[in-house]
Design an enzyme around this catalytic site. Sequence first.
Site, PDB file in Angstrom:
ATOM      1  N   GLN A  16       0.779  -1.242   0.000  1.00  0.00           N
ATOM      2  CA  GLN A  16       0.000   0.000   0.000  1.00  0.00           C
ATOM      3  C   GLN A  16       0.812   1.295   0.000  1.00  0.00           C
ATOM      4  O   GLN A  16       0.483   2.248  -0.731  1.00  0.00           O
ATOM      5  CB  GLN A  16      -0.939   0.011   1.225  1.00  0.00           C
ATOM      6  CG  GLN A  16      -1.815   1.230   1.255  1.00  0.00           C
ATOM      7  CD  GLN A  16      -2.731   1.360   2.453  1.00  0.00           C
ATOM      8  OE1 GLN A  16      -3.286   2.413   2.672  1.00  0.00           O
ATOM      9  NE2 GLN A  16      -2.919   0.319   3.240  1.00  0.00           N
ATOM     10  N   GLU A 138       1.421  -1.012   8.310  1.00  0.00           N
ATOM     11  CA  GLU A 138       0.621   0.123   8.789  1.00  0.00           C
ATOM     12  C   GLU A 138       0.590   0.271  10.321  1.00  0.00           C
ATOM     13  O   GLU A 138       0.991   1.287  10.874  1.00  0.00           O
ATOM     14  CB  GLU A 138      -0.817  -0.047   8.262  1.00  0.00           C
ATOM     15  CG  GLU A 138      -1.845   0.904   8.826  1.00  0.00           C
ATOM     16  CD  GLU A 138      -1.656   2.333   8.357  1.00  0.00           C
ATOM     17  OE1 GLU A 138      -1.453   2.547   7.156  1.00  0.00           O
ATOM     18  OE2 GLU A 138      -1.713   3.238   9.211  1.00  0.00           O
ATOM     19  N   ASP A 167       0.692   3.847   6.010  1.00  0.00           N
ATOM     20  CA  ASP A 167       0.955   3.461   4.623  1.00  0.00           C
ATOM     21  C   ASP A 167       0.651   4.616   3.668  1.00  0.00           C
ATOM     22  O   ASP A 167       1.543   5.188   3.045  1.00  0.00           O
ATOM     23  CB  ASP A 167       0.082   2.257   4.244  1.00  0.00           C
ATOM     24  CG  ASP A 167       0.648   0.958   4.781  1.00  0.00           C
ATOM     25  OD1 ASP A 167       1.846   0.906   5.092  1.00  0.00           O
ATOM     26  OD2 ASP A 167      -0.114  -0.013   4.883  1.00  0.00           O
ATOM     27  N   GLY A 244      -7.507  20.861  19.176  1.00  0.00           N
ATOM     28  CA  GLY A 244      -7.111  22.232  18.849  1.00  0.00           C
ATOM     29  C   GLY A 244      -7.512  23.175  19.972  1.00  0.00           C
ATOM     30  O   GLY A 244      -7.878  22.741  21.070  1.00  0.00           O
ATOM     31  N   GLY A 245      -7.480  24.468  19.678  1.00  0.00           N
ATOM     32  CA  GLY A 245      -7.804  25.474  20.686  1.00  0.00           C
ATOM     33  C   GLY A 245      -9.290  25.549  21.004  1.00  0.00           C
ATOM     34  O   GLY A 245      -9.687  26.073  22.044  1.00  0.00           O
TER      35      GLY A 245
HETATM   36  C1  LIG Z   1       5.919  -4.643   3.409  1.00  0.00           C
HETATM   37  C2  LIG Z   1       6.999  -5.632   3.804  1.00  0.00           C
HETATM   38  C3  LIG Z   1       6.904  -5.908   5.338  1.00  0.00           C
HETATM   39  C4  LIG Z   1       6.738  -6.940   3.050  1.00  0.00           C
HETATM   40  O1  LIG Z   1       7.755  -7.884   3.379  1.00  0.00           O
HETATM   41  P1  LIG Z   1       8.051  -9.105   2.372  1.00  0.00           P
HETATM   42  O2  LIG Z   1       6.771  -9.645   1.834  1.00  0.00           O
HETATM   43  O3  LIG Z   1       8.938 -10.066   3.088  1.00  0.00           O
HETATM   44  O4  LIG Z   1       8.769  -8.430   1.121  1.00  0.00           O
HETATM   45  P2  LIG Z   1      10.220  -7.799   0.992  1.00  0.00           P
HETATM   46  O5  LIG Z   1      10.055  -6.451   0.422  1.00  0.00           O
HETATM   47  O6  LIG Z   1      11.035  -7.867   2.230  1.00  0.00           O
HETATM   48  O7  LIG Z   1      10.910  -8.793  -0.044  1.00  0.00           O
HETATM   49  C5  LIG Z   1      10.447  -8.926  -1.323  1.00  0.00           C
HETATM   50  C6  LIG Z   1      11.025 -10.204  -1.899  1.00  0.00           C
HETATM   51  O8  LIG Z   1      10.528 -10.325  -3.236  1.00  0.00           O
HETATM   52  C7  LIG Z   1      11.617 -10.405  -4.121  1.00  0.00           C
HETATM   53  N1  LIG Z   1      11.297  -9.668  -5.339  1.00  0.00           N
HETATM   54  C8  LIG Z   1      10.666  -8.471  -5.434  1.00  0.00           C
HETATM   55  N2  LIG Z   1      10.564  -8.096  -6.713  1.00  0.00           N
HETATM   56  C9  LIG Z   1      11.167  -9.083  -7.439  1.00  0.00           C
HETATM   57  C10 LIG Z   1      11.385  -9.257  -8.827  1.00  0.00           C
HETATM   58  N3  LIG Z   1      10.969  -8.375  -9.713  1.00  0.00           N
HETATM   59  N4  LIG Z   1      12.033 -10.376  -9.213  1.00  0.00           N
HETATM   60  C11 LIG Z   1      12.449 -11.301  -8.316  1.00  0.00           C
HETATM   61  N5  LIG Z   1      12.266 -11.177  -6.991  1.00  0.00           N
HETATM   62  C12 LIG Z   1      11.613 -10.073  -6.569  1.00  0.00           C
HETATM   63  C13 LIG Z   1      12.771  -9.744  -3.421  1.00  0.00           C
HETATM   64  O9  LIG Z   1      14.000 -10.142  -3.910  1.00  0.00           O
HETATM   65  C14 LIG Z   1      12.538 -10.160  -1.990  1.00  0.00           C
HETATM   66  O10 LIG Z   1      13.040 -11.454  -1.791  1.00  0.00           O
HETATM   67  P3  LIG Z   1      14.385 -11.693  -0.943  1.00  0.00           P
HETATM   68  O11 LIG Z   1      14.026 -11.401   0.476  1.00  0.00           O
HETATM   69  O12 LIG Z   1      14.655 -13.134  -1.229  1.00  0.00           O
HETATM   70  O13 LIG Z   1      15.435 -10.761  -1.423  1.00  0.00           O
HETATM   71  C15 LIG Z   1       8.400  -5.090   3.458  1.00  0.00           C
HETATM   72  O14 LIG Z   1       8.467  -4.941   2.052  1.00  0.00           O
HETATM   73  C16 LIG Z   1       8.726  -3.761   4.113  1.00  0.00           C
HETATM   74  O15 LIG Z   1       9.047  -3.662   5.291  1.00  0.00           O
HETATM   75  N6  LIG Z   1       8.696  -2.679   3.304  1.00  0.00           N
HETATM   76  C17 LIG Z   1       9.057  -1.362   3.756  1.00  0.00           C
HETATM   77  C18 LIG Z   1       8.001  -0.758   4.592  1.00  0.00           C
HETATM   78  C19 LIG Z   1       6.678  -0.694   3.889  1.00  0.00           C
HETATM   79  O16 LIG Z   1       6.538  -0.135   2.837  1.00  0.00           O
HETATM   80  N7  LIG Z   1       5.669  -1.255   4.570  1.00  0.00           N
HETATM   81  C20 LIG Z   1       4.295  -1.037   4.213  1.00  0.00           C
HETATM   82  C21 LIG Z   1       3.808  -1.811   3.116  1.00  0.00           C
HETATM   83  S1  LIG Z   1       2.156  -1.298   2.854  1.00  0.00           S
END
Ligand SMILES: CC(C)(COP(=O)(O)OP(=O)(O)OC[C@H]1O[C@@H](n2cnc3c(N)ncnc32)[C@H](O)[C@@H]1OP(=O)(O)O)[C@@H](O)C(=O)NCCC(=O)NCCS
Length: 423
Positions: A16, A138, A167, A244-245
């Site tokens: 998101q 979030e 988010d 607020g105030g």
């Molecule tokens: C949201 C979140 C918790 C999700 O965690 P997650 O599902 O484990 O996803 P990540 O972003 O850590 O990892 C994505 C994985 O997909 C893989 N991936 C993504 N795009 C890819 C592509 N085009 N081709 C191949 N692999 C891909 C990545 O390599 C990664 O794998 P790895 O850990 O083996 O390197 C994390 O992305 C995060 O903390 N993001 C930052 C904060 C954020 O935006 N949070 C709010 C989201 S609404």
Amino acid sequence: MEALKGVRILDMTHVQAGPTCSQLLAWMGADVIKFENPQGDATRGQLRDVPNADSLYFTMLNCNKRSITVNMKTNEGKAVFTDLVKKCHIIMENFGPGVLDRFGFPWEKIRSINPKIVMGSIKGFGSTGPYSDFKAYENVAQAMGGAMSTTGVPDGPPFVTGAQIGDSGTGLHLAIGLLAALRQAEHTGKGQYVEVAMMDGVMNLCRVKFRDHQRLQRGELAEYSVPTYKGMGETPRAGNDSGGGQLGNAIHCKPHGANDWLYVVVQEAVWEDLAKRVGPEVGMPDMATDARFAKIGDRRKNQNLVWTLLNKFAEKYTKRELMAILNPLDVPCGPIMSTEDLANDEHVRGRDMWVELDHPQRGKWFNVGMPIKLSESPALIKRSPTLGEHTEEILKEVLGYDAGKINTLKSAGAFSAPPKKAA
Ligand SMILES: CC(C)(COP(=O)(O)OP(=O)(O)OC[C@H]1O[C@@H](n2cnc3c(N)ncnc32)[C@H](O)[C@@H]1OP(=O)(O)O)[C@@H](O)C(=O)NCCC(=O)NCCS
């Protein structure tokens, strides 16, 4: 003409926080290329309401984008990515910590490929500090940015707010940073790295709570309806206080259902007229001259009585009837609108804030519209792309690849997930 026409964005964001930002930029006319893992943004399949169709979670956050799937875990996929970086003005991502480094594309590498590119990153806690290695969603950001500790009532648990301030709020912050950096890059020819941490974004949105945090060192918070005292240390949860105030609170109305409430701000300027209108119906004809409410300080001190009297007054009116009584008195007020109220509201529809779209997999559905209205470039909202819908189009049109090259890359697995190993 659309405001961001000609701006091309390589959008690696998912879930998101990032997609909120890139959808807004797409609504302003940017060509947003959603660069997806071959399995697709996880939200395509999350909370599905129609079998085999992209979920509303996905469709509501990815309108007006084009989708390309590229497997970044192949050399060929990385080569496509490199070519796209050369052709884009902005690249953005909100992966967990370290994902881009593991791809082999930290910011320094990306800027060496295209020195003018602006890069936007959302992280839970940024790239520095003791929390920087942690992932976030979030409510984690709401918990850690001060929103939860200040939402709810003092003797109840902390609450999250329904608005997605962690988010979507962070996505808004990122959009501002990207546009500023893009403007600078146009002057200097140099891009830069724009980072927004969700925790920082939530703190920014809780700014007034930190105002109160510091005021507590000097005395109580007289406008709060809950107890406060000098030296209290932490800003307390204060229910529906205005913040607020001016005094404010939600008043329960007829027929006293879950959303039969009107939020009323007892602005100083309207007190006399309000008291004259309310007083006679609650058995207090002299309310406007009653010493307990004479000055704002008195009303603050006796605000629980003010709310009791307004709630008594509201007993025989619905929220809409009470609004109709208070609006001519110039009292700032608003009914607590349910999602059902909003989806059917004439004002909302008239402002294109509940927009009907069609989708090849799911049929008709609604999206919340574009809240930023540009007079010369109104947003035209178009449905979200299906997974990889524009892969070939982007390879040909943006990168100038021919059919032979595309087929070679395809056979090498550049656009697809590796086949599952037999069990
Ligand atoms: C949201 C979140 C918790 C999700 O965690 P997650 O599902 O484990 O996803 P990540 O972003 O850590 O990892 C994505 C994985 O997909 C893989 N991936 C993504 N795009 C890819 C592509 N085009 N081709 C191949 N692999 C891909 C990545 O390599 C990664 O794998 P790895 O850990 O083996 O390197 C994390 O992305 C995060 O903390 N993001 C930052 C904060 C954020 O935006 N949070 C709010 C989201 S609404």
